[in-house]
Design an enzyme around this catalytic site. Structure first.
Site, PDB file in Angstrom:
ATOM      1  N   CYS A  68       0.812  -1.223   0.000  1.00 45.25           N
ATOM      2  CA  CYS A  68       0.000   0.000   0.000  1.00 45.25           C
ATOM      3  C   CYS A  68       0.841   1.267   0.000  1.00 45.25           C
ATOM      4  CB  CYS A  68      -0.985  -0.007   1.164  1.00 45.25           C
ATOM      5  SG  CYS A  68      -2.364  -1.130   0.875  1.00 45.25           S
TER       6      CYS A  68
ATOM      7  N   HIS B  86      -8.820   4.683  -2.730  1.00 49.73           N
ATOM      8  CA  HIS B  86      -7.526   4.048  -2.483  1.00 49.73           C
ATOM      9  C   HIS B  86      -7.066   3.255  -3.709  1.00 49.73           C
ATOM     10  CE1 HIS B  86      -4.185   2.217  -0.589  1.00 49.73           C
ATOM     11  NE2 HIS B  86      -4.779   1.252   0.080  1.00 49.73           N
TER      12      HIS B  86
END
Lengths: 392, 508
Positions: free
Chosen positions: A89, A336
């Site tokens: 991430c 995201h």
């Protein structure tokens, strides 16, 4: 440390969302064009000497062929040196750190950092299942993304009395911020009651405790600080960065009330920048789930350990609060798109430090902004970047 | 001539029965639900049926652990595993090797997988008997288990249950029970049948024809072949494949006391396990017992002299009634789905790591044996070994492969509500601190989703995670202790564990 100072002179992104009608390449081009047009004194794309591209999802998500060679061609810069970064991430924030190090090294003076991610080209089920079945054939089975963070919520609630209302207050705040950010995936206010009443996804997290699956791209332009004035009279400087790793699997974690990997990355970044958490004016942090933001604000040193839930409920992290967190809407509202996430957070910090985001502008007291991501199989890596308006 | 082919008493020496264990799935399927699904008038009773993560292998594992615990035998003392099941989880494949690894038996352990019919349980017992009597095997573990898949709409569907039973067999000296005599007779006739390539089991014969021309003659021929007629007070376990035939069999063999009576009513026909489960009621105290099994054209009668209660008998008998965890109703569509008989239109999304991949080859033993790598410098146990070439605590490359503990306490957990097939939601997942200090994260049981809490005492159970690309994938799951210190492999012997658990719940 002897390194060339680095300036951010441009940043841009495309409107995040379910971009079914845009290809990976079209998204990359859109973000690059936005970054180029943002440069105050104009920017010739061919001034880019090297590019770092962040794309996290690879073999499972139909981006098997995406590499360092894909983006330059898509944005009209075929021939430019380009490398793909994958670091879970934090891929986008690590691409930024690596881009900064390329400039700092003196090898290149003008570097493009671009994050691009297609999250919605595969069905939700397929994405979920791929996630649940990668890695070791048993030890991460059934671990969809919320499984990686919900255990921390269970334990944080158990140890500190954190409530679902406190978790929900993070989602409410970030959705509100998202209504002030034209690039955010979601553009609507929600209430605590709506979060509480939303369907359970992964107890104790419900649907509105979770970020959406979002396509998107973002880009920033880094230059040698000595040349910054060629591009803008309002540059923002790279003050410091830190990366840390931890054992990746959840059963290898030493604690479920925090993410030590964030603290370690932050310590490194604070030390490099010569600032502490009380000198940060705003932060863009990793809020893939509401509990994640609560862990972040504690682990980054903004809020005492265990008090993150109360602080969120009491508005300390709102735009007008003591330490504004995720004014862009964060992952919860802005979205995201993994490789693009960190780069978009940097863009928000850049705009905030330049004072150009209108209604969601935070008060600038110290001239420092912090950007943070954490992720991996079970939060095995974290990256923190600190930007500043204070002269290097 | 047939008598010379079948060893009788005196040909094989007696062997001892040291302990017994049983496992019955907690799921119950109402017969009337099945009947209603086919537009028939309601039947009655309930059948024990597997949930989506259970099969005859997971039941076998559970029974085997209980039997070893009851007998006080460690896995490393077992010389051979004899497993009988009419439908092994892999028609061709390493079913026996999987069970062996999951029980924690060594790679040098022999034995066999008996199959082909529901007579397989007694075939396994006879094979173990021969091996122990011949001195080839010191301690044998015998497991009989079945979770047959009846064809939809067949009569078998309204009688097929599931269950497993395991026996620890060794020399006769000092054993609480001894296997003393046996006889087998063979007739080349069909009974319950599943052809090559057929998915479900069915009954080829008219029920009256089956009863009169096959079942009763076959069973009585085996009993008649015993050298000595069992005494009148003998307690009998007789075949009862539909809940009514048992009475007819008992009458045909002259049984007065029938220990298997009532078993069908609680769980249905457990196939290969049925006969030995029916025997449980006869192992609680001194006397003579006789178990008769039939299937695949074979019938066998085994006479057992019981001198003292067989360890594990009470707990195993209780398992038939639902055990500690009790029973739960499963609806007919969910059972059809678990059996692979109700399939969605769209193909399931393939998993990221196929069972045929090298990752599964590397992971097979550590997955089934639940292995860790214990550091020889600092003692930290890292799981699984394949992803920990060095100790994650101190970095030392030295260490031994160990089996991690099978009980522990919940450190934290989640309940996942958004699992696509083949997962079942809501699915708990728990981080557990095992009693040996190892921390592990595994799936939990759906039935624990509502009650699981931090600090709960839990034990690990072998379950079938999924059938992927046609291959069953097994691993351990976390199950909440109903009573701290109890559980299939704890057997209530871990008294200290119970007190620790209670103290822990209060302090946390």
């Amino acid at each position: 440390m002897s390194w060339n100072r680095v300036a951010v002179v441009g940043g841009g992104l495309i409107r995040f969302g379910e971009l079914f009608d845009q290809s990976y390449e079209q998204m990359a081009h859109g973000a690059f064009a936005a970054a180029v047009s943002s440069v105050d004194k104009g920017f010739d794309p061919h001034q880019v000497e090297a590019a770092i591209v962040a794309t996290q999802r690879g073999t499972l998500w139909g981006q098997e062929g995406i590499g360092g060679n894909t983006v330059p061609s898509a944005i009209g810069l075929a021939g430019v040196p380009c490398t793909r970064v994958e670091n879970a991430c934090p891929s986008g924030s690590d691409a930024f750190r690596i881009g900064a190090m390329v400039v700092a090294s003196g090898v290149h003076d003008v570097v493009l950092v671009i994050g691009v991610e297609k999250m919605r080209d595969k069905s939700t089920d397929e994405g979920l299942l791929s996630r649940a079945a990668s890695g070791h054939p048993i030890y991460n089975r059934a671990e969809t993304a919320p499984v990686l963070f919900a255990p921390f919520a269970t334990r944080h609630m158990h140890e500190f009395g954190t409530t679902r209302e406190m978790l929900a207050s993070v989602a409410v705040k970030n959705h509100h911020n998202g209504t002030l950010d034209p690039y955010a995936h979601f553009q609507s206010e929600i209430t605590v009651d709506q979060v509480l009443a939303s369907p359970p996804v992964c107890h104790p997290l419900h649907l509105l405790d979770c970020c959406p699956q979002t396509d998107g791209a973002a880009a920033v332009i880094l230059v040698n600080a000595e040349r910054a004035r060629e591009f803008t009279d309002k540059p923002v400087w790279v003050a410091g960065f830190g990366v840390a790793t931890d054992h990746p699997y959840l059963h290898e974690k030493s604690t479920f009330t925090g993410l030590p990997v964030t603290t370690l990355a932050a310590e490194r970044a604070y030390q490099m920048a010569g600032v502490g958490p009380n000198q940060i004016d705003m932060a863009e942090v990793h809020d893939c789930f509401t509990i994640t933001e609560i862990l972040d604000i504690e682990d980054l040193g903004f809020i005492e350990k265990g008090k993150g839930g109360v602080a969120s409920l009491e508005g300390e992290t709102a735009i007008g609060g003591r330490i504004p967190v995720n004014p862009s809407g964060g992952l919860l509202s802005k979205g995201h798109p993994i490789g693009a996430t960190g780069v978009a957070q940097i863009t928000e910090c850049y705009w905030q430090l330049r004072g150009e985001v209108g209604e969601r502008q935070v008060e600038l007291r110290h001239g420092n902004a912090l950007q943070h991501n954490v992720g991996g199989r079970g939060s095995g890596v974290s990256v923190v970047n600190i930007l500043t308006t204070n002269n290097p | 001539m047939s008598q010379s082919n079948t060893p009788g008493p005196g040909v094989v020496s007696p062997v001892g029965l040291l302990g017994i264990g049983a496992a019955v799935p907690s799921g119950r399927l109402s017969v009337s639900d099945v009947a209603a699904g086919w537009g028939q008038r309601a039947g009655s009773g309930a059948l024990a049926v597997c949930g989506p993560d259970e099969d005859c292998l997971t039941l076998a594992w559970s029974a085997a652990g209980a039997a070893l615990d009851a007998a006080g035998v460690e896995a490393h003392e077992v010389g051979a595993l004899y497993w009988g099941t009419a439908r092994p989880p892999m028609a061709e494949g390493p079913s026996h090797a999987f069970l062996l690894a999951a029980i924690g038996l060594g790679s040098d352990v022999g034995g066999l997988l008996a199959g082909g019919s529901v007579h397989a349980g007694l075939d396994a017992l006879v094979a173990a008997w021969d091996a122990v009597a011949a001195g080839a095997v010191g301690v044998a573990l015998v497991v009989a288990s079945d979770a047959l898949v009846p064809g939809p709409g067949t009569g078998a569907e309204k009688s097929t249950g599931a269950g497993a039973v395991a026996l620890v067999v060794s020399g006769p000296t000092g054993a609480p029970a001894r296997l003393v005599a046996r006889a087998t007779r063979v007739r080349p006739l069909l009974d319950r049948y599943r052809g090559d390539g057929q998915a479900g089991t069915g009954d080829p014969y008219d029920p009256r024809l089956y009863r009169e021309r096959e079942l009763l003659p076959s069973v009585t021929s085996a009993v008649d072949a015993l050298a000595d007629r069992p005494p009148p007070e003998t307690r009998w376990s007789v075949p009862d494949p539909d809940g009514r035939l048992g009475k007819a069999v008992a009458a045909a063999v002259g049984a007065k006391a029938v220990s298997s009576e009532g078993v069908f009513a609680q769980i249905g026909d457990a196939g290969s396990a049925a006969g030995l489960l029916g025997l449980l009621g006869a192992l609680g105290g001194p006397g003579t017992a006789c178990v008769v099994g039939t299937g695949g054209g074979r019938s066998t009668a085994v006479v057992i002299e019981v001198s003292a209660p067989v360890p594990g008998q009470q707990r195993a008998a209780a398992a038939i009634g639902g055990g500690d965890a009790g029973t739960r109703s499963l609806n007919y569509p969910s059972v059809l789905r678990s059996r692979g008989q109700l399939v969605p239109l769209s193909d399931p999304v393939p998993m990221g790591v196929p069972p045929g991949s090298a990752a599964f080859v590397r992971g097979s033993e550590e997955l089934l044996g639940l292995l860790g790598r214990k550091c020889d410098s600092c003692g930290t146990v890292c799981v699984p070994p394949s992803i920990h070439p060095v100790c994650m605590n101190c970095g030392s490359p030295g260490g031994d492969i160990v089996q991690v503990a099978r009980r522990g306490r919940v450190q934290t957990f989640v309940v996942n509500h958004t699992m696509p097939p083949p997962f079942e939601a809501p699915l708990p997942l728990a981080v557990v601190d095992l009693d040996d200090g190892t921390r592990i994260m595994l799936q939990g049981m759906p039935e624990d989703a509502a009650a699981l809490e931090i600090g709960d005492r839990v034990h690990l159970e072998l379950r079938r995670y999924a059938i992927e690309r046609g291959v069953p994938v097994y691993g351990f799951k976390v199950q909440r202790d109903v009573h701290p210190g109890s559980g299939p492999n704890g057997n209530g012997t871990n008294g200290s564990g119970a007190s620790v658990a209670l103290a822990g719940r209060e302090s946390s």
